[in-house]
Design a protein around this motif. Structure first.
Motif, PDB file in Angstrom:
ATOM      1  N   ARG A  93       0.835  -1.205   0.000  1.00 22.74           N
ATOM      2  CA  ARG A  93       0.000   0.000   0.000  1.00 22.74           C
ATOM      3  C   ARG A  93       0.871   1.256   0.000  1.00 22.74           C
ATOM      4  O   ARG A  93       0.674   2.157  -0.818  1.00 22.74           O
ATOM      5  N   LYS A  94       1.822   1.319   0.912  1.00 20.24           N
ATOM      6  CA  LYS A  94       2.669   2.514   1.024  1.00 20.24           C
ATOM      7  C   LYS A  94       3.525   2.707  -0.221  1.00 20.24           C
ATOM      8  O   LYS A  94       3.721   3.834  -0.679  1.00 20.24           O
ATOM      9  N   GLN A  95       4.021   1.610  -0.779  1.00 19.63           N
ATOM     10  CA  GLN A  95       4.824   1.708  -2.004  1.00 19.63           C
ATOM     11  C   GLN A  95       4.000   2.220  -3.177  1.00 19.63           C
ATOM     12  O   GLN A  95       4.431   3.089  -3.926  1.00 19.63           O
ATOM     13  N   ARG A  96       2.764   1.710  -3.310  1.00 20.87           N
ATOM     14  CA  ARG A  96       1.887   2.142  -4.395  1.00 20.87           C
ATOM     15  C   ARG A  96       1.494   3.608  -4.227  1.00 20.87           C
ATOM     16  O   ARG A  96       1.405   4.355  -5.192  1.00 20.87           O
ATOM     17  N   MET A  97       1.249   4.028  -2.993  1.00 17.66           N
ATOM     18  CA  MET A  97       0.910   5.434  -2.733  1.00 17.66           C
ATOM     19  C   MET A  97       2.084   6.332  -3.104  1.00 17.66           C
ATOM     20  O   MET A  97       1.910   7.386  -3.717  1.00 17.66           O
ATOM     21  N   PHE A  98       3.289   5.884  -2.757  1.00 22.52           N
ATOM     22  CA  PHE A  98       4.489   6.650  -3.094  1.00 22.52           C
ATOM     23  C   PHE A  98       4.645   6.781  -4.610  1.00 22.52           C
ATOM     24  O   PHE A  98       4.889   7.872  -5.126  1.00 22.52           O
ATOM     25  N   GLU A  99       4.493   5.674  -5.306  1.00 20.12           N
ATOM     26  CA  GLU A  99       4.669   5.666  -6.762  1.00 20.12           C
ATOM     27  C   GLU A  99       3.632   6.529  -7.471  1.00 20.12           C
ATOM     28  O   GLU A  99       3.923   7.144  -8.498  1.00 20.12           O
ATOM     29  N   ALA A 100       2.430   6.583  -6.936  1.00 20.63           N
ATOM     30  CA  ALA A 100       1.335   7.301  -7.590  1.00 20.63           C
ATOM     31  C   ALA A 100       1.355   8.805  -7.333  1.00 20.63           C
ATOM     32  O   ALA A 100       0.655   9.555  -8.002  1.00 20.63           O
ATOM     33  N   ALA A 101       2.165   9.248  -6.368  1.00 25.14           N
ATOM     34  CA  ALA A 101       2.124  10.655  -5.940  1.00 25.14           C
ATOM     35  C   ALA A 101       3.356  11.440  -6.371  1.00 25.14           C
ATOM     36  O   ALA A 101       4.453  10.896  -6.483  1.00 25.14           O
ATOM     37  N   ASP A 102       3.137  12.739  -6.589  1.00 29.41           N
ATOM     38  CA  ASP A 102       4.228  13.669  -6.907  1.00 29.41           C
ATOM     39  C   ASP A 102       4.614  14.507  -5.699  1.00 29.41           C
ATOM     40  O   ASP A 102       5.614  15.230  -5.732  1.00 29.41           O
ATOM     41  N   ALA A 103       3.807  14.441  -4.641  1.00 25.44           N
ATOM     42  CA  ALA A 103       4.065  15.197  -3.413  1.00 25.44           C
ATOM     43  C   ALA A 103       3.221  14.582  -2.299  1.00 25.44           C
ATOM     44  O   ALA A 103       2.311  13.779  -2.572  1.00 25.44           O
TER      45      ALA A 103
END
Length: 199
Positions: A93-103
């Protein structure tokens, strides 16, 4: 980083006792949608997570939720999202959130929010990314943590050469302008580095 398309918001799965927190989450969601910036969040319908996502959707914005299957039963994934990903565990979950976000933005929240914030600050400190990170100190919520950071610096545990780069917004309306300004600075630094490399 050329532009900010999606911002990940970390926040509580509870609303908190002070109504200022939900008001800030609602205002941030509205501002994201009006700025044409997508929301990436934990996917839950409860607490501040639900408030920020519903505000984005109410303004016609895009909201992408990422939630582990086991939490879907506890927090209940918000319906009507632009995209909902159900993943196996918290790490993914945290990895996917990181990958999907620019900030990233940290609104008030509990241990889970603190853990997500601390992980991003660690990655920034270790030079793993340069995405803007804003701590939204709504109603002074994060002040004790900021005091702890100052104490860590004073005791020599956060050194100048391994500083955590983050921004602090006391007003929710300052969050997006801060992120956009930080992103343009990162872009400018990258261009200058490329010019230096050429010579």
């Amino acid at each position: 980083m050329t532009e900010i398309k999606n911002i990940c918001v970390y926040c509580g799965s509870s609303p908190g006792d002070n109504p200022v927190y939900a008001a800030a989450a609602r205002a941030l969601g509205t501002a994201l949608a009006r700025a044409g910036i997508g929301l990436v969040f934990g996917g839950g319908s409860c607490g501040l997570m639900g408030v920020v996502a519903r505000a984005v959707l109410a303004e016609g914005g895009k909201a992408r939720g990422i939630i582990p299957g086991f939490l879907d039963e506890r927090e209940v994934a918000l319906t009507g999202l632009t995209k909902l990903e159900i993943v196996p565990d918290m790490h993914i979950r945290k990895q996917r959130m990181f990958e999907a976000a620019d900030a990233f933005v940290a609104l008030p929240g509990g241990i889970g929010t603190l853990e997500e914030l601390a992980e991003q600050l660690t990655w920034i400190q270790l030079g793993r990314h340069a995405k803007p990170m804003v701590i939204a100190d709504i109603g002074g919520f994060w002040r004790p943590l900021l005091t702890l950071f100052a104490h860590m610096r004073g005791e020599g545990f956060i050194r100048a050469d391994y500083e955590m780069r983050y921004l602090v917004a006391e007003r929710v309306e300052d969050v997006i302008p801060m992120i956009l300004k930080a992103a343009s600075r990162v872009k400018k630094d990258a261009r200058e580095a490329a010019v230096i490399e050429r010579f």
